[in-house]
Design a protein around this motif. Sequence first.
Motif, PDB file in Angstrom:
ATOM      1  N   TYR A 187       0.828  -1.208   0.000  1.00  0.00           N
ATOM      2  CA  TYR A 187       0.000   0.000   0.000  1.00  0.00           C
ATOM      3  C   TYR A 187       0.862   1.257   0.000  1.00  0.00           C
ATOM      4  O   TYR A 187       0.685   2.145  -0.831  1.00  0.00           O
ATOM      5  N   PHE A 188       1.799   1.339   0.923  1.00  0.00           N
ATOM      6  CA  PHE A 188       2.607   2.546   1.000  1.00  0.00           C
ATOM      7  C   PHE A 188       3.602   2.656  -0.146  1.00  0.00           C
ATOM      8  O   PHE A 188       3.989   3.750  -0.540  1.00  0.00           O
ATOM      9  N   GLY A 189       4.026   1.517  -0.696  1.00  0.00           N
ATOM     10  CA  GLY A 189       4.957   1.561  -1.814  1.00  0.00           C
ATOM     11  C   GLY A 189       4.315   1.905  -3.139  1.00  0.00           C
ATOM     12  O   GLY A 189       4.812   2.740  -3.894  1.00  0.00           O
ATOM     13  N   ALA A 190       3.204   1.291  -3.443  1.00  0.00           N
ATOM     14  CA  ALA A 190       2.580   1.468  -4.759  1.00  0.00           C
ATOM     15  C   ALA A 190       1.567   2.603  -4.801  1.00  0.00           C
ATOM     16  O   ALA A 190       1.506   3.331  -5.785  1.00  0.00           O
ATOM     17  N   LEU A 191       0.785   2.757  -3.751  1.00  0.00           N
ATOM     18  CA  LEU A 191      -0.301   3.724  -3.803  1.00  0.00           C
ATOM     19  C   LEU A 191       0.081   5.088  -3.230  1.00  0.00           C
ATOM     20  O   LEU A 191      -0.329   6.113  -3.758  1.00  0.00           O
ATOM     21  N   VAL A 192       0.852   5.108  -2.172  1.00  0.00           N
ATOM     22  CA  VAL A 192       1.235   6.378  -1.561  1.00  0.00           C
ATOM     23  C   VAL A 192       2.565   6.882  -2.137  1.00  0.00           C
ATOM     24  O   VAL A 192       2.792   8.075  -2.240  1.00  0.00           O
ATOM     25  N   GLY A 193       3.437   5.961  -2.506  1.00  0.00           N
ATOM     26  CA  GLY A 193       4.713   6.335  -3.099  1.00  0.00           C
ATOM     27  C   GLY A 193       5.868   6.397  -2.109  1.00  0.00           C
ATOM     28  O   GLY A 193       6.944   6.872  -2.426  1.00  0.00           O
ATOM     29  N   GLU A 194       5.661   5.900  -0.902  1.00  0.00           N
ATOM     30  CA  GLU A 194       6.711   5.872   0.109  1.00  0.00           C
ATOM     31  C   GLU A 194       7.014   4.420   0.456  1.00  0.00           C
ATOM     32  O   GLU A 194       6.153   3.717   0.964  1.00  0.00           O
ATOM     33  N   PHE A 195       8.233   3.988   0.216  1.00  0.00           N
ATOM     34  CA  PHE A 195       8.610   2.615   0.541  1.00  0.00           C
ATOM     35  C   PHE A 195       8.963   2.536   2.022  1.00  0.00           C
ATOM     36  O   PHE A 195       9.743   3.327   2.534  1.00  0.00           O
ATOM     37  N   SER A 196       8.377   1.579   2.717  1.00  0.00           N
ATOM     38  CA  SER A 196       8.608   1.402   4.147  1.00  0.00           C
ATOM     39  C   SER A 196       9.498   0.185   4.366  1.00  0.00           C
ATOM     40  O   SER A 196       9.029  -0.955   4.324  1.00  0.00           O
ATOM     41  N   PHE A 197      10.754   0.432   4.598  1.00  0.00           N
ATOM     42  CA  PHE A 197      11.715  -0.643   4.824  1.00  0.00           C
ATOM     43  C   PHE A 197      11.526  -1.250   6.214  1.00  0.00           C
ATOM     44  O   PHE A 197      11.821  -2.421   6.430  1.00  0.00           O
ATOM     45  N   HIS A 198      11.003  -0.472   7.158  1.00  0.00           N
ATOM     46  CA  HIS A 198      10.812  -0.954   8.520  1.00  0.00           C
ATOM     47  C   HIS A 198       9.817  -2.113   8.575  1.00  0.00           C
ATOM     48  O   HIS A 198      10.041  -3.096   9.289  1.00  0.00           O
ATOM     49  N   LEU A 213       9.125  -4.222   6.237  1.00  0.00           N
ATOM     50  CA  LEU A 213       9.765  -5.389   5.637  1.00  0.00           C
ATOM     51  C   LEU A 213      10.698  -6.072   6.640  1.00  0.00           C
ATOM     52  O   LEU A 213      10.730  -7.298   6.742  1.00  0.00           O
ATOM     53  N   LEU A 214      11.428  -5.280   7.402  1.00  0.00           N
ATOM     54  CA  LEU A 214      12.313  -5.839   8.433  1.00  0.00           C
ATOM     55  C   LEU A 214      11.513  -6.500   9.556  1.00  0.00           C
ATOM     56  O   LEU A 214      11.918  -7.548  10.079  1.00  0.00           O
ATOM     57  N   ILE A 215      10.392  -5.906   9.936  1.00  0.00           N
ATOM     58  CA  ILE A 215       9.539  -6.513  10.964  1.00  0.00           C
ATOM     59  C   ILE A 215       9.022  -7.857  10.483  1.00  0.00           C
ATOM     60  O   ILE A 215       9.007  -8.841  11.239  1.00  0.00           O
ATOM     61  N   THR A 216       8.596  -7.934   9.229  1.00  0.00           N
ATOM     62  CA  THR A 216       8.110  -9.190   8.666  1.00  0.00           C
ATOM     63  C   THR A 216       9.203 -10.250   8.669  1.00  0.00           C
ATOM     64  O   THR A 216       8.977 -11.398   9.079  1.00  0.00           O
ATOM     65  N   LEU A 217      10.398  -9.896   8.241  1.00  0.00           N
ATOM     66  CA  LEU A 217      11.517 -10.833   8.227  1.00  0.00           C
ATOM     67  C   LEU A 217      11.857 -11.293   9.639  1.00  0.00           C
ATOM     68  O   LEU A 217      12.044 -12.494   9.891  1.00  0.00           O
ATOM     69  N   PHE A 218      11.917 -10.361  10.579  1.00  0.00           N
ATOM     70  CA  PHE A 218      12.220 -10.695  11.967  1.00  0.00           C
ATOM     71  C   PHE A 218      11.152 -11.619  12.550  1.00  0.00           C
ATOM     72  O   PHE A 218      11.464 -12.571  13.259  1.00  0.00           O
ATOM     73  N   LEU A 219       9.907 -11.358  12.237  1.00  0.00           N
ATOM     74  CA  LEU A 219       8.810 -12.178  12.739  1.00  0.00           C
ATOM     75  C   LEU A 219       8.895 -13.604  12.208  1.00  0.00           C
ATOM     76  O   LEU A 219       8.743 -14.573  12.965  1.00  0.00           O
ATOM     77  N   PHE A 220       9.157 -13.757  10.919  1.00  0.00           N
ATOM     78  CA  PHE A 220       9.237 -15.092  10.345  1.00  0.00           C
ATOM     79  C   PHE A 220      10.472 -15.864  10.799  1.00  0.00           C
ATOM     80  O   PHE A 220      10.496 -17.089  10.746  1.00  0.00           O
TER      81      PHE A 220
END
Length: 119
Positions: free
Chosen positions: A58-69, A71-78
Amino acid sequence: MDMLMEVIVAVLILTGAFFLLVGSLGLVKLPDMMRRLHGPTKATTLGIGSLLIGSVIYFGALVGEFSFHELLITLFLFLTAPVSAQMLAKAHILRSKTDSSTLPPTGRAHGWATLDDQK
């Protein structure tokens, strides 16, 4: 293009909400600790991961702001959820004498738990 991204984000949010609901119900309704462990580690991990990935899209494609945080939370969780579940299960097997007596033999010098001092 925006409509397709909105549909993808909506599907990810609904999928995440479904898995969170199933994981929460499993945590509440299942009878013992070993079965109750599956709710938060399997279903809830998929639910939170789906919500976070939907948020990244959502934030990458529709708003135009990539949220790296996120992505890191998802990786850490998995990475951490299966490890913590294994540690909880091993500690439960080590401490519970009734559960450890019903387990099949491992065929090794030590049992199912890491520090099996019963032999």
